[in-house]
Design a protein around this motif. Structure first.
Motif, PDB file in Angstrom:
ATOM      1  N   GLU A  69       0.828  -1.214   0.000  1.00  0.00           N
ATOM      2  CA  GLU A  69       0.000   0.000   0.000  1.00  0.00           C
ATOM      3  C   GLU A  69       0.858   1.259   0.000  1.00  0.00           C
ATOM      4  OE1 GLU A  69      -2.789  -0.236   3.226  1.00  0.00           O
ATOM      5  OE2 GLU A  69      -3.635  -2.108   2.453  1.00  0.00           O
ATOM      6  N   ASP A  70       1.942   1.275   0.777  1.00  0.00           N
ATOM      7  CA  ASP A  70       2.852   2.419   0.797  1.00  0.00           C
ATOM      8  C   ASP A  70       3.512   2.601  -0.569  1.00  0.00           C
ATOM      9  OD1 ASP A  70       2.241   2.793   3.451  1.00  0.00           O
ATOM     10  OD2 ASP A  70       4.100   1.899   4.217  1.00  0.00           O
ATOM     11  N   PHE A  71       3.906   1.500  -1.186  1.00  0.00           N
ATOM     12  CA  PHE A  71       4.514   1.551  -2.512  1.00  0.00           C
ATOM     13  C   PHE A  71       3.547   2.171  -3.511  1.00  0.00           C
ATOM     14  CE2 PHE A  71       5.390  -0.243  -6.671  1.00  0.00           C
ATOM     15  CZ  PHE A  71       6.729   0.048  -6.818  1.00  0.00           C
ATOM     16  N   VAL A  72       2.301   1.728  -3.492  1.00  0.00           N
ATOM     17  CA  VAL A  72       1.290   2.236  -4.421  1.00  0.00           C
ATOM     18  C   VAL A  72       0.996   3.708  -4.142  1.00  0.00           C
ATOM     19  CG1 VAL A  72      -1.136   2.044  -5.114  1.00  0.00           C
ATOM     20  CG2 VAL A  72       0.273  -0.011  -4.886  1.00  0.00           C
ATOM     21  N   ALA A  73       0.939   4.092  -2.871  1.00  0.00           N
ATOM     22  CA  ALA A  73       0.653   5.489  -2.516  1.00  0.00           C
ATOM     23  C   ALA A  73       1.688   6.446  -3.092  1.00  0.00           C
ATOM     24  CB  ALA A  73       0.589   5.635  -0.999  1.00  0.00           C
ATOM     25  N   ASN A  74       2.920   5.977  -3.251  1.00  0.00           N
ATOM     26  CA  ASN A  74       3.997   6.817  -3.783  1.00  0.00           C
ATOM     27  C   ASN A  74       4.259   6.592  -5.268  1.00  0.00           C
ATOM     28  OD1 ASN A  74       4.585   7.951  -1.228  1.00  0.00           O
ATOM     29  ND2 ASN A  74       5.658   6.075  -0.681  1.00  0.00           N
ATOM     30  N   SER A  75       3.383   5.866  -5.938  1.00  0.00           N
ATOM     31  CA  SER A  75       3.639   5.465  -7.323  1.00  0.00           C
ATOM     32  C   SER A  75       3.153   6.454  -8.373  1.00  0.00           C
ATOM     33  CB  SER A  75       2.981   4.107  -7.598  1.00  0.00           C
ATOM     34  OG  SER A  75       1.565   4.248  -7.594  1.00  0.00           O
ATOM     35  N   GLY A  76       2.183   7.271  -8.029  1.00  0.00           N
ATOM     36  CA  GLY A  76       1.607   8.174  -9.025  1.00  0.00           C
ATOM     37  C   GLY A  76       0.459   7.547  -9.794  1.00  0.00           C
ATOM     38  N   LEU A  77       0.111   6.320  -9.472  1.00  0.00           N
ATOM     39  CA  LEU A  77      -1.010   5.659 -10.145  1.00  0.00           C
ATOM     40  C   LEU A  77      -2.334   6.182  -9.597  1.00  0.00           C
ATOM     41  CD1 LEU A  77       0.329   2.007 -10.066  1.00  0.00           C
ATOM     42  CD2 LEU A  77       0.077   3.437 -12.089  1.00  0.00           C
ATOM     43  N   PRO A  78      -3.370   6.199 -10.428  1.00  0.00           N
ATOM     44  CA  PRO A  78      -4.680   6.656  -9.946  1.00  0.00           C
ATOM     45  C   PRO A  78      -5.232   5.707  -8.886  1.00  0.00           C
ATOM     46  CG  PRO A  78      -4.826   5.844 -12.214  1.00  0.00           C
ATOM     47  CD  PRO A  78      -3.392   5.817 -11.837  1.00  0.00           C
ATOM     48  N   LYS A  79      -5.558   6.237  -7.749  1.00  0.00           N
ATOM     49  CA  LYS A  79      -6.014   5.419  -6.618  1.00  0.00           C
ATOM     50  C   LYS A  79      -7.320   4.681  -6.910  1.00  0.00           C
ATOM     51  CE  LYS A  79      -3.896   8.219  -2.938  1.00  0.00           C
ATOM     52  NZ  LYS A  79      -2.716   8.479  -3.640  1.00  0.00           N
ATOM     53  N   ASP A  80      -8.199   5.304  -7.696  1.00  0.00           N
ATOM     54  CA  ASP A  80      -9.495   4.691  -7.975  1.00  0.00           C
ATOM     55  C   ASP A  80      -9.429   3.520  -8.950  1.00  0.00           C
ATOM     56  OD1 ASP A  80      -8.822   6.529 -10.019  1.00  0.00           O
ATOM     57  OD2 ASP A  80     -10.931   6.763 -10.582  1.00  0.00           O
ATOM     58  N   ARG A  81      -8.293   3.349  -9.643  1.00  0.00           N
ATOM     59  CA  ARG A  81      -8.155   2.248 -10.596  1.00  0.00           C
ATOM     60  C   ARG A  81      -6.977   1.334 -10.273  1.00  0.00           C
ATOM     61  NH1 ARG A  81      -7.031   4.691 -15.531  1.00  0.00           N
ATOM     62  NH2 ARG A  81      -7.114   6.767 -14.685  1.00  0.00           N
ATOM     63  N   THR A  82      -6.476   1.416  -9.049  1.00  0.00           N
ATOM     64  CA  THR A  82      -5.335   0.601  -8.644  1.00  0.00           C
ATOM     65  C   THR A  82      -5.716  -0.254  -7.442  1.00  0.00           C
ATOM     66  OG1 THR A  82      -3.833   2.333  -9.402  1.00  0.00           O
ATOM     67  CG2 THR A  82      -2.908   0.654  -7.968  1.00  0.00           C
ATOM     68  N   THR A  83      -5.473  -1.549  -7.577  1.00  0.00           N
ATOM     69  CA  THR A  83      -5.729  -2.482  -6.484  1.00  0.00           C
ATOM     70  C   THR A  83      -4.449  -3.251  -6.181  1.00  0.00           C
ATOM     71  OG1 THR A  83      -6.493  -4.172  -8.045  1.00  0.00           O
ATOM     72  CG2 THR A  83      -8.183  -2.771  -7.024  1.00  0.00           C
ATOM     73  N   THR A  84      -4.438  -3.924  -5.044  1.00  0.00           N
ATOM     74  CA  THR A  84      -3.254  -4.685  -4.652  1.00  0.00           C
ATOM     75  C   THR A  84      -3.631  -6.125  -4.309  1.00  0.00           C
ATOM     76  OG1 THR A  84      -3.463  -4.048  -2.331  1.00  0.00           O
ATOM     77  CG2 THR A  84      -2.076  -2.640  -3.731  1.00  0.00           C
ATOM     78  N   ALA A  85      -2.621  -6.979  -4.359  1.00  0.00           N
ATOM     79  CA  ALA A  85      -2.809  -8.378  -3.966  1.00  0.00           C
ATOM     80  C   ALA A  85      -1.503  -8.898  -3.391  1.00  0.00           C
ATOM     81  CB  ALA A  85      -3.219  -9.218  -5.167  1.00  0.00           C
ATOM     82  N   VAL A  86      -1.614  -9.661  -2.315  1.00  0.00           N
ATOM     83  CA  VAL A  86      -0.457 -10.329  -1.718  1.00  0.00           C
ATOM     84  C   VAL A  86      -0.750 -11.821  -1.773  1.00  0.00           C
ATOM     85  CG1 VAL A  86       0.940 -10.664   0.350  1.00  0.00           C
ATOM     86  CG2 VAL A  86       0.043  -8.388  -0.197  1.00  0.00           C
ATOM     87  N   ARG A  87       0.136 -12.568  -2.417  1.00  0.00           N
ATOM     88  CA  ARG A  87      -0.023 -14.014  -2.541  1.00  0.00           C
ATOM     89  C   ARG A  87       1.136 -14.717  -1.850  1.00  0.00           C
ATOM     90  NH1 ARG A  87      -2.889 -16.695  -6.755  1.00  0.00           N
ATOM     91  NH2 ARG A  87      -4.579 -15.405  -7.484  1.00  0.00           N
ATOM     92  N   ILE A  88       0.963 -15.997  -1.621  1.00  0.00           N
ATOM     93  CA  ILE A  88       2.000 -16.806  -0.992  1.00  0.00           C
ATOM     94  C   ILE A  88       2.302 -17.985  -1.904  1.00  0.00           C
ATOM     95  CG2 ILE A  88       2.614 -18.207   1.016  1.00  0.00           C
ATOM     96  CD1 ILE A  88       0.488 -16.620   2.580  1.00  0.00           C
ATOM     97  N   GLY A  89       3.597 -18.202  -2.196  1.00  0.00           N
ATOM     98  CA  GLY A  89       3.977 -19.349  -3.020  1.00  0.00           C
ATOM     99  C   GLY A  89       5.174 -19.040  -3.886  1.00  0.00           C
TER     100      GLY A  89
END
Length: 141
Positions: A69-89
């Motif tokens: 989330e911190d990475f995305v907040a500093n990315s310049g990407l539009p918040k309303d069209r950006t989602t995140t996912a954390v996977r394991i494997g």
């Protein structure tokens, strides 16, 4: 024009992902592209988990989500069209699975310069390129 862009991020080396993100910013400004930023946590071997605190997995997941989330907040990407996912494997397996479930039409991967080791053993970026269900953009260091 790409409409669903997946960007895997190695939180241990975010500079590769930052370069990858710069390459897609125009897609998010001009079009209506949705972006999914993801990271993959490594599996902890069973024999090691005995020695870890009971809430280790939950804490590691929470920490990865916060870092992403911190990475995305500093990315310049539009918040309303950006989602995140954390996977394991395994990295490339999880990236390909996320690409399928997200419906990605582009995967943008940051990569090291190739070396003899990656020619002989392969790399996550190479495996993603080989097996991806969609276009892949590899952004080199």
């Amino acid at each position: 024009m790409f409409t669903k862009i997946l960007v895997p991020v190695d939180l241990a080396e975010p500079t590769f992902a930052a370069k990858a993100l710069r390459s897609i910013l125009e897609y998010t400004r001009v079009g209506e592209a949705q972006v999914r930023i993801m990271t993959v946590r490594q599996l902890v071997p069973q024999m090691v988990t005995e020695y870890l605190p009971a809430d280790f997995s939950r804490e590691a997941q929470s920490e990865a989500e916060k870092s992403l989330e911190d990475f995305v907040a500093n990315s310049g990407l539009p918040k309303d069209r950006t989602t995140t996912a954390v996977r394991i494997g395994g990295v490339y397996h999880e990236v390909l699975d996320e690409a399928n479930s997200f419906g990605a039409d582009l995967i943008v991967v940051g990569s090291h310069r190739p070396s003899m080791a990656t020619y002989l053993l392969g790399s996550n970026a190479a495996n993603i390129v080989r097996h991806a269900p969609c276009s892949v953009l590899v952004v080199r260091d």
